[in-house]
Design a protein around this motif. Sequence first.
Motif, short mmCIF file in Angstrom:
data_model
loop_
_atom_site.label_atom_id
_atom_site.label_comp_id
_atom_site.label_asym_id
_atom_site.label_seq_id
_atom_site.Cartn_x
_atom_site.Cartn_y
_atom_site.Cartn_z
N LYS A 129 -2.64 -4.89 12.02
CA LYS A 129 -3.20 -6.08 11.37
C LYS A 129 -3.78 -5.72 10.01
N ASP A 130 -4.49 -4.56 9.97
CA ASP A 130 -5.05 -4.13 8.69
C ASP A 130 -3.95 -3.82 7.68
N GLY A 131 -2.84 -3.22 8.19
CA GLY A 131 -1.72 -2.93 7.30
C GLY A 131 -1.10 -4.19 6.74
N THR B 185 -0.10 -11.70 3.62
CA THR B 185 -0.83 -12.83 4.17
C THR B 185 -1.51 -13.66 3.10
N ARG B 186 -1.67 -13.07 1.90
CA ARG B 186 -2.32 -13.81 0.81
C ARG B 186 -1.32 -14.32 -0.22
N GLN C 228 -5.01 -3.07 15.75
CA GLN C 228 -5.89 -3.39 14.64
C GLN C 228 -5.39 -2.77 13.34
N MET C 229 -4.81 -1.54 13.45
CA MET C 229 -4.26 -0.89 12.26
C MET C 229 -3.08 -1.69 11.71
N TYR D 187 -1.01 7.81 5.76
CA TYR D 187 -1.91 7.84 6.90
C TYR D 187 -1.40 8.84 7.92
N SER E 196 0.83 -1.20 0.00
CA SER E 196 0.00 0.00 0.00
C SER E 196 0.87 1.25 0.00
N GLU F 141 -2.66 -6.99 6.31
CA GLU F 141 -3.62 -7.50 5.34
C GLU F 141 -3.56 -6.68 4.05
N ASP F 142 -3.40 -5.36 4.21
CA ASP F 142 -3.36 -4.48 3.04
C ASP F 142 -2.12 -4.71 2.20
N SER F 143 -1.00 -5.12 2.87
CA SER F 143 0.24 -5.37 2.13
C SER F 143 0.14 -6.58 1.22
#
Length: 347
Positions: free
Chosen positions: A138-140, A147-148, A135-136, A116, A112, A142-144
Amino acid sequence: MSTPHDSHQELSVSGGQAQPPARFENPGLHEHKPRQADVDPRVTKRVERQVLLLLTLSILGTIAVVWAYFALPPGDTVGSMRLSNLVLGVGLAVCLLGIGIGGNYYIKLLMSNREYVEERHEIRSSDETREIAVQMLKDGGEDSGLTRRGAIIGAGVTALALFPLSLLVPLIGNVGEDWNVRKFKHTIWKKGTRLATDPTGRPIKASDVTIGDVWHVIPESLEDLHEGKLDEKAKAVVLLVRLDPRDLKSDQSPEGETWSHDGIVAYSKICTHVGCPVALYEQQTHHLLCPCHQSTFDVADSCKVVFGPAKRPLPQLPITVDDEGYLVAQGDFAEPIGPSFWERATK
């Protein structure tokens, strides 16, 4: 005339000098412009494949370095040394470039790139804020997309894990090398060995050397340089200089023996700092300079150090002439040649 604005935006005038405003308006963030990889899944997949390829190349480069270190030792010939250095250098370049370019490519095109902003808070955040921060993160993550993208994570971790081997393996073993530094205590110079020009091997007569001359010298007995004698040449190389005998401050051994001939002196070319070739001679000052770290030696005074990091004079080769007028060695160097961090005992 200018229209007055809020006081915090204007430049106030005090004593005839403009004063900066108390504060500036927050300009906010620039408008975010999405990249192709952000909006086109096909581009995203293509970049993923490219990053994976680069990291895989890094892994293969590290494997090549380790293989070449054991399978292609330098050997004793110019060809084997060149091949070994080439493969090691290319392999190291591939493993470093693969990690560097692949990682940079991933960061610039897949991670990303949004900005921010978080308002500054006093020292410790509240529990609620900390939960939001976690949580941010974790979201970061996920956004990167890491994890996928398990394949990229695996390739990246493997490339980083294997890369140190390309640096550590040469430090662990000595395959193809001989680290017995005691061999530097003696060279192939012996009593009666003629001094010869490097690289032709032509013997040198004292009458051939004029005042101010500088000659690169090897033992006449050094033959077949490409068949196992490169290491002997590396230890035995000498710089021959002729001075006006009146300029010589010292040309004798501690026992009082004369080590020069009619102003001709010979010293090891191997710098006593880290072993670079010393070969830059300044005739007016009789100074000999090492180009690597600027250690300077006085040829007229037993090659003592006059400047630089070297801590020891260049070892002198005692010379004389034979019945035919050729310059010959009286024996080996008076002390071990090379850097001073090796053991200096001569026996």
